[in-house]
Design an enzyme around this catalytic site. Structure first.
Site, PDB file in Angstrom:
ATOM      1  N   TYR A 147       0.636  -1.193  -0.057  1.00  0.00           N
ATOM      2  CA  TYR A 147      -0.077  -0.066   0.052  1.00  0.00           C
ATOM      3  C   TYR A 147       0.957   1.314  -0.172  1.00  0.00           C
ATOM      4  O   TYR A 147       1.893   1.265   0.697  1.00  0.00           O
ATOM      5  CB  TYR A 147      -0.852   0.182   1.234  1.00  0.00           C
ATOM      6  CG  TYR A 147      -2.057   1.200   1.259  1.00  0.00           C
ATOM      7  CD1 TYR A 147      -2.929   1.188   0.490  1.00  0.00           C
ATOM      8  CD2 TYR A 147      -1.654   2.329   2.417  1.00  0.00           C
ATOM      9  CE1 TYR A 147      -3.703   2.275   0.630  1.00  0.00           C
ATOM     10  CE2 TYR A 147      -2.474   3.120   2.533  1.00  0.00           C
ATOM     11  CZ  TYR A 147      -3.642   3.367   1.569  1.00  0.00           C
ATOM     12  OH  TYR A 147      -4.470   4.390   1.696  1.00  0.00           O
ATOM     13  N   ASP A 243       9.357   2.987  -0.360  1.00  0.00           N
ATOM     14  CA  ASP A 243       8.399   3.580   0.564  1.00  0.00           C
ATOM     15  C   ASP A 243       8.541   3.229   1.918  1.00  0.00           C
ATOM     16  O   ASP A 243       8.120   2.163   2.380  1.00  0.00           O
ATOM     17  CB  ASP A 243       6.783   3.013   0.038  1.00  0.00           C
ATOM     18  CG  ASP A 243       5.877   3.618   0.919  1.00  0.00           C
ATOM     19  OD1 ASP A 243       6.090   4.404   1.938  1.00  0.00           O
ATOM     20  OD2 ASP A 243       4.527   3.300   0.484  1.00  0.00           O
ATOM     21  N   LYS A 271       4.344   9.154   8.863  1.00  0.00           N
ATOM     22  CA  LYS A 271       4.128   8.609  10.263  1.00  0.00           C
ATOM     23  C   LYS A 271       5.076   9.157  11.122  1.00  0.00           C
ATOM     24  O   LYS A 271       5.144  10.125  11.622  1.00  0.00           O
ATOM     25  CB  LYS A 271       4.113   7.097  10.253  1.00  0.00           C
ATOM     26  CG  LYS A 271       3.204   6.561   9.015  1.00  0.00           C
ATOM     27  CD  LYS A 271       2.426   5.511   9.206  1.00  0.00           C
ATOM     28  CE  LYS A 271       1.544   4.938   8.123  1.00  0.00           C
ATOM     29  NZ  LYS A 271       0.349   4.449   8.286  1.00  0.00           N
TER      30      LYS A 271
END
Ligand code: PLP
Length: 432
Positions: A147, A243, A271
């Site tokens: 994702y 990522d 994050k």
């Protein structure tokens, strides 16, 4: 157990009237596990305190890491308060932006410059645009189950929320966009090589990957997989994008690039880098970043990018991690303790399971097959997962509410919290 969710259930009903599905991000709705989501009142350290007065041990850390040091970490809270006193947004440059960039660049390998955005989605979307602008090519390769946020190019059989809802290709993504995203299976290097072969002649702009996947549970790259993609990218003049929205500043100061020893051309963050405020970032070597506006033609912008509250939180978070590198090994040790404990419990029970772990990421899959990609993750028994999730929640432990998500440990967790979690797991499976 006398946990009550009355107020959470009532709030969820209210929320559903004015918010689609009652939530602002699908996985929070508990669709994969059933039941009513828990509404949080506040959180501190390793614990969430919900609106019904329950105290819950947290294993998601706000999905992958913003809470790596525990909730409401005092230095971060103080930094945000101090920044707010000086104004919450200016739309003009601040010294804070240079400070966080200097810090991030000093920690991240192979990154000369970094651009701040507001989410991991933005970071990955911009990274791919930059890769396309740099190479002059359109196609990208991504992996099933990885994702990278919800921008159109990635919602091609994506993991996380999209998988939970069983609609891998989201309506609204055009065929035109879909045709430029080529899909491979995680840990299948031959397939990546085959895709490159089929698109010879300089068609592939980049390969984007979660170097350690966290969106189909935790999936570890097999020996040679990332190295092999690196070589294929080099041979084809394509860029390799890591990522690191989940892994960045979580696995080590230098993220997965440091722990795997594999070099990425562009790296995306999110994050942890925002310390719990909405921040994402992407960075690369100078030659690539020179293509970005205002220096170069690849456009990318943001009204709230580099926001002073977010930058203050991020600087405090990154400085703390940079100055206390033992945190990474301590987190890994805690995760190992949890792994071993649950391993023993499930072995005693004699049921099929796999536990995957890498650093402070971990997942439990109720299947007898090794979980190495999306297809094997999907063999997990979701009924058992649901029972495990709800059984633990009743006992005051919050796991990710989907089998396709990794656990993320935070440094405020004590060995006692972990042992309580293991005991709770034993009590849960004893009921089956
Ligand atoms: N990349 C990865 C690996 C993620 O796990 C996520 C979110 O979970 C994203 C990108 C998107 O980040 P955000 O939710 O901040 O848009």
């Amino acid at each position: 157990m006398s946990f009550s969710y009355q107020r959470s259930s009532a709030l969820f009903k209210e929320a559903q009237k004015v918010i689609p599905g009652g939530v602002n991000s699908p996985v929070r709705a508990f669709n994969a596990v059933g039941g009513s989501p828990v509404f949080v009142d506040h959180a501190k350290g390793a614990y969430l305190y919900d609106v019904d007065g329950n105290k819950i041990i947290d294993y998601i850390a706000s999905w992958g890491g913003p809470m790596i040091l525990g909730h409401a970490f005092d230095p971060v809270v103080d930094a945000v308060k101090a920044a707010a006193d000086k104004g919450t947004s200016y739309g003009m440059p601040t010294e804070l932006e240079t400070k966080i960039a200097e810090l991030a660049v000093s920690m991240a390998p192979n990154v000369d410059q970094i651009r701040m955005v507001n989410s991991g989605t933005e970071a990955c979307m911009s990274a791919v645009r930059l890769a396309r602008g740099f190479t002059g090519r359109d196609k990208i390769i991504k992996f099933a189950g990885c994702y990278h946020g919800h921008s159109d190019s990635f919602l091609i059989q994506a993991g996380s929320g999209a998988v939970t809802f069983g609609s891998p290709n989201s309506p609204g993504v055009t065929q035109g966009t879909a045709k430029d995203t080529l899909l491979a299976q995680y840990n299948n290097l031959e397939q990546v090589a085959e895709i490159f072969k089929q698109n010879e002649g300089g068609e592939i702009a980049c390969v984007i990957i979660e170097p350690i996947a966290g969106n189909m549970g935790c999936i570890v790259p097999q020996e040679g997989f990332l190295e092999g993609i690196r070589s294929l990218c080099d041979e084809n003049d394509s860029l390799f994008i890591f990522d690191e929205v989940m892994t960045g500043f979580r696995l080590a100061a230098g993220g997965a690039q440091e722990t795997t020893g594999v070099k990425a051309d562009i790296v995306t963050y999110g994050k942890v880098i925002g310390g719990g405020l909405p921040v994402g970032a992407f960075g690369a070597r100078q030659e690539i970043m020179n293509h970005l506006a205002p220096l170069g033609p690849v456009y990318q912008a943001g009204t709230l990018s580099g926001n002073p509250l977010a930058m203050s939180a991020g600087i405090t978070m990154l400085s703390h991690l940079n100055n206390n590198p033992d945190i990474f090994s301590s987190l890994a040790q805690k995760t190992e303790r949890l792994h071993k404990g649950i391993d023993t419990v499930l072995t005693e029970k004699g049921m099929p399971y796999q536990i995957n772990r890498y650093g402070s990421m971990m997942s439990v899959h109720f299947t007898d097959q090794p979980v190495i990609d999306f297809a094997s993750a999907a063999t997990g028994n979701n009924e058992w997962f649901k029972k495990f999730f709800h059984g633990l929640l009743k006992r005051g432990v919050y796991l990710p509410p989907s089998a396709f998500e990794s656990y993320f440990l935070n440094n405020a967790l004590s060995n006692e919290d972990i042992d309580k979690t293991i005991d709770a797991s034993r009590a849960v499976v004893a009921e089956w």
